[in-house]
Motif scaffolding. Structure first.
Motif, mmCIF file in Angstrom:
data_model
loop_
_atom_site.group_PDB
_atom_site.id
_atom_site.type_symbol
_atom_site.label_atom_id
_atom_site.label_comp_id
_atom_site.label_asym_id
_atom_site.label_seq_id
_atom_site.Cartn_x
_atom_site.Cartn_y
_atom_site.Cartn_z
ATOM 1 N N PRO A 1 42.893 39.278 46.790
ATOM 2 C CA PRO A 1 42.958 39.899 45.567
ATOM 3 C C PRO A 1 44.639 39.451 45.527
ATOM 4 N N TRP B 1 44.861 35.841 44.004
ATOM 5 C CA TRP B 1 44.333 35.483 42.230
ATOM 6 C C TRP B 1 45.234 34.486 42.083
ATOM 7 N N THR C 1 45.341 35.692 38.358
ATOM 8 C CA THR C 1 45.840 36.545 37.630
ATOM 9 C C THR C 1 45.798 37.890 38.205
ATOM 10 N N GLY C 2 46.316 37.607 39.597
ATOM 11 C CA GLY C 2 46.012 39.363 39.857
ATOM 12 C C GLY C 2 47.673 40.116 39.745
ATOM 13 N N GLU D 1 48.593 40.023 36.747
ATOM 14 C CA GLU D 1 48.273 40.890 35.160
ATOM 15 C C GLU D 1 48.435 42.353 35.112
ATOM 16 N N MET E 1 45.557 45.714 35.337
ATOM 17 C CA MET E 1 44.298 45.695 35.663
ATOM 18 C C MET E 1 43.177 45.383 34.197
ATOM 19 N N THR E 2 42.099 45.500 33.864
ATOM 20 C CA THR E 2 41.220 44.955 32.910
ATOM 21 C C THR E 2 41.066 46.494 32.547
ATOM 22 N N GLN F 1 38.450 47.954 35.393
ATOM 23 C CA GLN F 1 39.069 48.075 36.026
ATOM 24 C C GLN F 1 39.768 49.514 36.174
ATOM 25 N N ASP G 1 48.664 46.187 38.960
ATOM 26 C CA ASP G 1 47.992 44.887 38.531
ATOM 27 C C ASP G 1 46.380 45.018 38.757
ATOM 28 N N LYS G 2 45.857 43.736 38.637
ATOM 29 C CA LYS G 2 44.048 43.267 38.337
ATOM 30 C C LYS G 2 44.388 43.651 40.126
ATOM 31 N N ALA H 1 44.771 47.159 41.260
ATOM 32 C CA ALA H 1 43.525 47.751 41.416
ATOM 33 C C ALA H 1 42.202 47.793 41.949
ATOM 34 N N SER H 2 42.958 46.031 42.347
ATOM 35 C CA SER H 2 41.193 46.003 43.260
ATOM 36 C C SER H 2 40.971 46.948 44.507
#
Length: 84
Positions: A30, A33, A35-36, A38, A40-41, A44, A66-67, A70-71
């Motif tokens: 991650p 990434w 877009t990491g 940005e 989180m979706t 997520q 962030d993405k 969160a991952s």
């Protein structure tokens, strides 16, 4: 230029770890990434909230992650709850 005989498939080469040569299909860290950073979706956020409840750790859910973060938190909670 080499040709593949009709009716035969080209077998992918492997890297030293035995993984397929097409590294673009591998799971990336991650932190790497593009877009990491940005937010989180929605998926997520929903999954992270569910996992934090299952782990009985409501503080694990932070809506401002962030993405990438969160991952990483999802992965840690999955290990903690036995989901991964």
């Amino acid at each position: 230029m080499s040709k593949t005989a009709p009716g035969t498939a080209k077998v992918p080469k492997s890297d030293p770890n035995g993984d397929p040569a097409d590294a673009s299909n591998r799971i990336k860290d991650p932190d790497d990434w593009t877009t990491g950073g940005e937010p989180m979706t929605g998926a997520q956020a929903s999954y992270l909230k569910t996992l934090s409840e299952q782990a009985k750790d409501p503080d694990a859910f932070d809506p401002d992650l962030d993405k990438a973060d969160a991952s990483k938190r999802i992965d840690a909670l999955r290990r903690e709850t036995g989901k991964g």
